[in-house]
Design a protein around this motif. Sequence first.
Motif, PDB file in Angstrom:
ATOM      1  N   ALA A   4      58.988  48.574  35.377  1.00 32.38           N
ATOM      2  CA  ALA A   4      57.587  48.638  35.793  1.00 32.38           C
ATOM      3  C   ALA A   4      57.070  47.292  36.266  1.00 32.38           C
ATOM      4  N   ASP A   5      57.635  46.209  35.734  1.00 34.98           N
ATOM      5  CA  ASP A   5      57.138  44.871  36.066  1.00 34.98           C
ATOM      6  C   ASP A   5      58.283  43.875  35.891  1.00 34.98           C
ATOM      7  N   GLY A   6      58.628  43.182  36.952  1.00 33.12           N
ATOM      8  CA  GLY A   6      59.733  42.230  36.930  1.00 33.12           C
ATOM      9  C   GLY A   6      59.500  41.016  36.053  1.00 33.12           C
ATOM     10  N   TYR A  50      56.352  51.238  24.413  1.00 30.79           N
ATOM     11  CA  TYR A  50      55.640  52.177  25.272  1.00 30.79           C
ATOM     12  C   TYR A  50      55.526  53.497  24.524  1.00 30.79           C
ATOM     13  N   ALA A  51      54.364  54.077  24.518  1.00 25.64           N
ATOM     14  CA  ALA A  51      54.150  55.352  23.807  1.00 25.64           C
ATOM     15  C   ALA A  51      54.756  56.484  24.645  1.00 25.64           C
ATOM     16  N   THR A  52      55.951  56.901  24.281  1.00 26.50           N
ATOM     17  CA  THR A  52      56.685  57.897  25.078  1.00 26.50           C
ATOM     18  C   THR A  52      55.964  59.237  25.238  1.00 26.50           C
ATOM     19  N   PRO A  53      55.105  59.672  24.310  1.00 24.31           N
ATOM     20  CA  PRO A  53      54.380  60.922  24.580  1.00 24.31           C
ATOM     21  C   PRO A  53      53.529  60.849  25.857  1.00 24.31           C
ATOM     22  N   GLN A  99      48.366  45.667  18.158  1.00 24.92           N
ATOM     23  CA  GLN A  99      47.281  45.705  19.134  1.00 24.92           C
ATOM     24  C   GLN A  99      47.661  46.742  20.177  1.00 24.92           C
ATOM     25  N   LEU A 100      46.853  47.770  20.306  1.00 26.68           N
ATOM     26  CA  LEU A 100      47.080  48.763  21.350  1.00 26.68           C
ATOM     27  C   LEU A 100      46.523  48.219  22.655  1.00 26.68           C
ATOM     28  N   ILE A 101      47.319  48.298  23.695  1.00 34.10           N
ATOM     29  CA  ILE A 101      46.862  47.887  25.019  1.00 34.10           C
ATOM     30  C   ILE A 101      46.759  49.149  25.856  1.00 34.10           C
ATOM     31  N   VAL A 102      45.534  49.599  26.041  1.00 39.31           N
ATOM     32  CA  VAL A 102      45.278  50.802  26.826  1.00 39.31           C
ATOM     33  C   VAL A 102      44.819  50.350  28.198  1.00 39.31           C
ATOM     34  N   TYR A 103      45.446  50.872  29.228  1.00 34.70           N
ATOM     35  CA  TYR A 103      45.101  50.454  30.584  1.00 34.70           C
ATOM     36  C   TYR A 103      45.264  51.620  31.550  1.00 34.70           C
ATOM     37  N   ASP A 104      44.602  51.509  32.670  1.00 39.86           N
ATOM     38  CA  ASP A 104      44.698  52.499  33.743  1.00 39.86           C
ATOM     39  C   ASP A 104      45.237  51.789  34.964  1.00 39.86           C
ATOM     40  N   ASP A 105      46.468  52.096  35.324  1.00 35.62           N
ATOM     41  CA  ASP A 105      47.080  51.432  36.471  1.00 35.62           C
ATOM     42  C   ASP A 105      47.081  52.313  37.717  1.00 35.62           C
ATOM     43  N   SER A 106      46.307  53.395  37.684  1.00 40.81           N
ATOM     44  CA  SER A 106      46.339  54.336  38.807  1.00 40.81           C
ATOM     45  C   SER A 106      45.878  53.719  40.119  1.00 40.81           C
TER      46      SER A 106
END
Length: 169
Positions: A4-6, A50-53, A99-106
């Motif tokens: 996802a990110d180099g 990464y939360a696989t669900p 620490q949960l990192i919630v983000y929207d990369d859409s």
Amino acid sequence: LCKADGRLQFISNLPEVNVDRAGIKRRTYKHSVYGVLDENQKMHYCVLEYATPLQSLYAMSQDESAAFSRQDRLEQAKLFCRTLEEILEKSKECSGCYQLIVYDDSGENDKHFLSKEILRHLKQQDQEEYSMCGKEEVGIGTQKGIPVEDTELLISGWDQPLSLRSDCH
């Protein structure tokens, strides 16, 4: 994560943890240490998972036969994150240790969006003062073994700093 990110590099796995969970005896958990490169090529280390669900929710929203829309996926992802945080906070082993990192990369076109987001959270964490993993440990969130809840904040009117120890006054 590395795909996802180099700027994210797998470093190694931590020792496996075996826990009796959900009817499974000695379920094995593996956690991975990653390096995150910043713009100056300095490496920052952290444990990432990464939360696989969430990947399953994404796959369902991409399959027409699932009749699971993007909006459904976002609502379920929000519910998942809220529930996960509640579970982690109730766990004495996990509370305050993550620490949960919630983000929207859409809408993101930046190929380093994820590493920048992780670095932003790491920088914020470094700038804050708080204890991780247990308020009763000496030196972490305590003063001489006294829990933080039992200490008082003393504010001085002097220009120079004064000791906060009560036996110095």
